[in-house]
Scaffold this motif. Sequence first.
Motif, PDB file in Angstrom:
ATOM      1  N   ASP A 241       0.831  -1.200   0.000  1.00 24.86           N
ATOM      2  CA  ASP A 241       0.000   0.000   0.000  1.00 24.86           C
ATOM      3  C   ASP A 241       0.866   1.251   0.000  1.00 24.86           C
ATOM      4  N   GLU A 292      -1.980   7.186   7.849  1.00 24.83           N
ATOM      5  CA  GLU A 292      -3.350   6.935   7.424  1.00 24.83           C
ATOM      6  C   GLU A 292      -3.441   5.689   6.541  1.00 24.83           C
ATOM      7  N   VAL A 293      -2.438   5.524   5.697  1.00 23.56           N
ATOM      8  CA  VAL A 293      -2.421   4.333   4.837  1.00 23.56           C
ATOM      9  C   VAL A 293      -2.368   3.071   5.697  1.00 23.56           C
ATOM     10  N   SER A 296      -5.672   2.693   7.795  1.00 24.18           N
ATOM     11  CA  SER A 296      -6.872   2.233   7.100  1.00 24.18           C
ATOM     12  C   SER A 296      -6.753   0.757   6.751  1.00 24.18           C
ATOM     13  N   ARG A 297      -5.562   0.345   6.378  1.00 21.93           N
ATOM     14  CA  ARG A 297      -5.382  -1.065   6.053  1.00 21.93           C
ATOM     15  C   ARG A 297      -5.607  -1.952   7.280  1.00 21.93           C
ATOM     16  N   GLU A 300      -9.191  -1.972   8.502  1.00 19.68           N
ATOM     17  CA  GLU A 300     -10.059  -2.811   7.681  1.00 19.68           C
ATOM     18  C   GLU A 300      -9.859  -4.284   8.003  1.00 19.68           C
TER      19      GLU A 300
ATOM     20  N   ASP B 609      -6.431  -6.526  -2.156  1.00 19.70           N
ATOM     21  CA  ASP B 609      -5.057  -6.261  -2.544  1.00 19.70           C
ATOM     22  C   ASP B 609      -4.842  -4.801  -2.939  1.00 19.70           C
ATOM     23  N   ILE B 610      -5.928  -4.130  -3.235  1.00 19.15           N
ATOM     24  CA  ILE B 610      -5.813  -2.701  -3.535  1.00 19.15           C
ATOM     25  C   ILE B 610      -5.747  -1.955  -2.213  1.00 19.15           C
ATOM     26  N   PRO B 611      -4.843  -1.008  -2.096  1.00 18.31           N
ATOM     27  CA  PRO B 611      -4.698  -0.326  -0.805  1.00 18.31           C
ATOM     28  C   PRO B 611      -6.036   0.175  -0.262  1.00 18.31           C
ATOM     29  N   THR B 612      -6.282  -0.129   0.976  1.00 19.10           N
ATOM     30  CA  THR B 612      -7.514   0.306   1.626  1.00 19.10           C
ATOM     31  C   THR B 612      -7.662   1.812   1.529  1.00 19.10           C
ATOM     32  N   PHE B 613      -6.524   2.445   1.691  1.00 18.44           N
ATOM     33  CA  PHE B 613      -6.463   3.898   1.660  1.00 18.44           C
ATOM     34  C   PHE B 613      -7.123   4.432   0.387  1.00 18.44           C
ATOM     35  N   ARG B 615      -9.149   2.757  -1.695  1.00 22.61           N
ATOM     36  CA  ARG B 615     -10.548   2.363  -1.818  1.00 22.61           C
ATOM     37  C   ARG B 615     -11.429   3.263  -0.954  1.00 22.61           C
ATOM     38  N   LYS B 616     -10.940   3.556   0.233  1.00 24.32           N
ATOM     39  CA  LYS B 616     -11.708   4.401   1.157  1.00 24.32           C
ATOM     40  C   LYS B 616     -11.920   5.786   0.590  1.00 24.32           C
TER      41      LYS B 616
END
Lengths: 408, 619
Positions: A241, A292-293, A296-297, A300, B609-613, B615-616
């Motif tokens: 990410d 934040e990256v 959020s990961r 989740e 697999d796509i960064p949550t960041f 997608r959010k």
Amino acid sequence: MAKSSIFVGLEIGTSKICVVVGDARSDGSVKILGVGQAPSRGVRKGEIVDFETAQTCLQDALVRAEDRSDVMIRSVWLAITGPHIVSCNNRGLVRMPDEQNEFTEDDLEEVKEQASNVAIPPDNIFLHRILRHYWVDGQERGTNPVGVLGRKLEAEYHIVHGIKSRVQNTVRGLRELSLTVEDVVFSPIAAAQMILNREAREQGALLMDIGGGTTDYAVYEDGAIKASGSVGVGGDHISSDLSIVLKIPLSRAEKLKVEHGSALPAEPGDIILLPSDTAFDGRSIEREVLNEVIRSRLGETFDLVRKRLLAQGARLDRLVGGIHLCGGTSQLRGIDQLAEEVFGLPVQRSSFTPMTGLTSNFENPQYATPIGLIRYAQRMQSERPGKGPFSWLTEKFSGLLSGSARMW
Amino acid sequence: MIEFKLEQLGAGSGADGANPVAVIGIGGAGAAVVDQLAVDGIKGAELASMNSDVRALESGLAPRKVQLGRMLTQGLGCGGDPELGEEAAAATMEEISGVVAGRKIVFLCVGLGGGVGSGAGPVVARAAREAGATVVVFASMPFGFEGRRRRQQAGEALEALRGHANALITFESDRMGEAVLPEKGIAGAFEVADRTMGQSIRAVGSLVNQTGLIGIGMEDLMDALRHADSRCLFGYGEAEGEGRAGRALELALESPMVDRGERLREARQVLVHICGGKSLTLFEIEGLMKDLGRHVGEGTQIRFGAAVDGGYGEAVSVTVISLAGTEEAVKEEVRESVCEEVREEGKAAVVAVESVRVEEVELPLAEEEGAKEVDAHAMVPMPHSGTITMSSPAVILGVAQPVAASVPVVEEVAELEEVLEEVEELEEVVKEPEEVEEVEEVVEEVEEAVVAEEEKEEVRVEELPEVAVVEELPAVIEEKPRKIDLREILKRQVAQSGGGERKLGGGGVDGDDDDEPVISLRVPEPARVTPIRPIPAGTPVVRGAPVVRGDAVGESEPAGGRGVKGVGVERTAAEQAQQNFDDHLTPGADVRGRFDKGEPTVEEGENLDIPTFLRKKHR
């Protein structure tokens, strides 16, 4: 001195391969004789995708472990994980005929049979069938109910199963290295042996092993496992990410995560400077974005685990023992606070049950699984006296490998 | 080749104007299949059910019902007793005869293991056979959990049915049940089993009835099913729209019996029938057959048929029927066909091979190979019209046999050499490459034989084979086309589009066809359709549920791919700030970074697999 036997625990993780040679004593302590470790390649999300590459790394780790422990490794206890592994609980019920009111050995067998034979997809194989509890006339009973009076006997099993071919491939691959696999153990179950002590298990606790490729979890309630599983997201995802969002090379992202990463929100304005080197122009990163990256990961991922636990019937509010984190990613700053936010439970980073030997080096949550394997091995053996130490397992695995027998 | 006069097949053919095709369900399981067919609809066949249990019978949907053994069971079931079932059927013989009278084809579906199916099934099959119908039996074997006794009864009934039926297709309920998800419950498992059988009946019915570009006839089917163990793998798929052929095949291969195409590898013969509307293209058929080629084993014989039926509209259906023949069954059949070949050809004075006692000799490997050659040869029609009837099987048997088995022993090497000469002559005559190859093989074998015999001086011959060359080929062989050329056939089809042959589509029994009174139910002798190209290394073989690939996710699920640059949306100030922030970062759309190549982790429709960041931010 307590009676001892030497076991080897092997965990092929997404980020590292770890072999631990340990001497498990019957008093419950584990003496670590040697550890071999190698960075792992060819493994993705907890599963081997390129066996040849992984084999080389494995060979490295094995040689190191052999050197340090002075033990020749011929057979291992293998921890496996992967999002394909799922679990369920199944209950069997036997009613006594009118003229009989005492449970016999046969009744016990029948109820066990009923409870443990749950239909799983044809491609899957049973990994664990763990007896949770007996109930006699609806009342919980921990011990063997044979000879007890009652009308209705129930047993509940926790059943873990995964895709057969994936499990078989790993075992077969190890066989190519002339290693015998004594048994395969679902990673969080192995880790729980080490991390959750009896008290925590009785009180109810959640173990989360946040590794490189997967986040594995196991919930214990009333001393028995209640739910377990694996989410295919781990520390690698965080690095990935960061690399995608911040547009930096993966190796840099990894380093950045370890050195500066945190799962807590940061104040805006704080800048981290990434120094330049031959292949990389320097870059300044806002800490706010970085955090934040990550946040959020992880948030989740925790949320996914939480939803799954609820779906499996775990009662989070009753997990008085709290959350125990282990695995490499659990060393990330602020991860405990974040988990506390998501689950609403107190969080502890792992604390180990007693160990002797070179413990100080390995009281690191990264080693929970391989060391747990040794504990698991010891427990399995003590439960099966009489027979030769490994005979039953070898049988089980010859069947597994030939693909002919399901482990009913 | 079976030929039916149109008027025979036509509506008025039956004794009492009955439909020439009947589907009869016997017993509870059979009736369930018929019900399923009634619900799903079937064209051009009359449905009937027979049962001794009057309540079960009444609730059935078949228009024609026969209560078996009215006096015997008093309207109750047979209680799992096949003998009672048999008696009941025997007592109701007249009514049964009434149902089967005047039929050309009778499809019988029975669930074996119980009383009525196992007992009455063979009786009805016999009655139908006696009435002159071609009988195809669809039998389902009991589930494993039904116990050994039922399985045994089923086995006995199967034997009995085999005696009466022209073709017998058995379904393992266990295997059909396997395909059902464990949690689906027993009702679901039975429904799947019924539906699978229903589909296969419909498919078999249409494939023998629909004439078309390339037909598969009853005889093909019977030929394919003619051996000891007719455990059948059946797959049916129908699809329309883009890539319909591929999807139809995929569906067919996903059918429970075929086990995602896995079991096709073990199959000895595969019958494929493709049916589509007018829009069916050659390209589609070709692609489909190529695809199928990847799923079948090297030695599998493919019998292929295609039909165009206006009723299909834009849809394409694929039916795959194959037989998982056991090794022994194959051998047995080979032996049988060899004997037959020997008998027929021998009488035609081609080669005197009476001395070869195939059945008695414990066939050694070399002979086995020879025998297989025979079989293969028998499948491929004689390429040259009007030259030779010298059949390679006979030669192999007459000559190669002594070498391998050394029984019977040849007396004089000279005689053998004579044979060799004959063969060499043949070789000159035959110009067809395939044939030459075969003859060459024969010659080689003969030569070997000669050498071997020369070495052994004490060789003796009891009777020597004679070779005679016959000038003319029987006419039958002439009309068989040499091989199936898709293009040519399609061309022909186009040229005579609207021609009579195809009008039989659907039920295939419409009597109002104005031309072509003769319908050939069986078109060309199918040649072996070889897998057209080998699977290139690394080609992924589609199996099971399609894996959701990253790009697919990107398309279908907006969260991953939707406007990373956030165009054209009304924004609040906060969002604007956010947008600036995002623009500053300018992240890629659905980048999965290091996970790009692997199987994506998808949970609740989100590609993890796509960064949550990312997608959010765009949710």
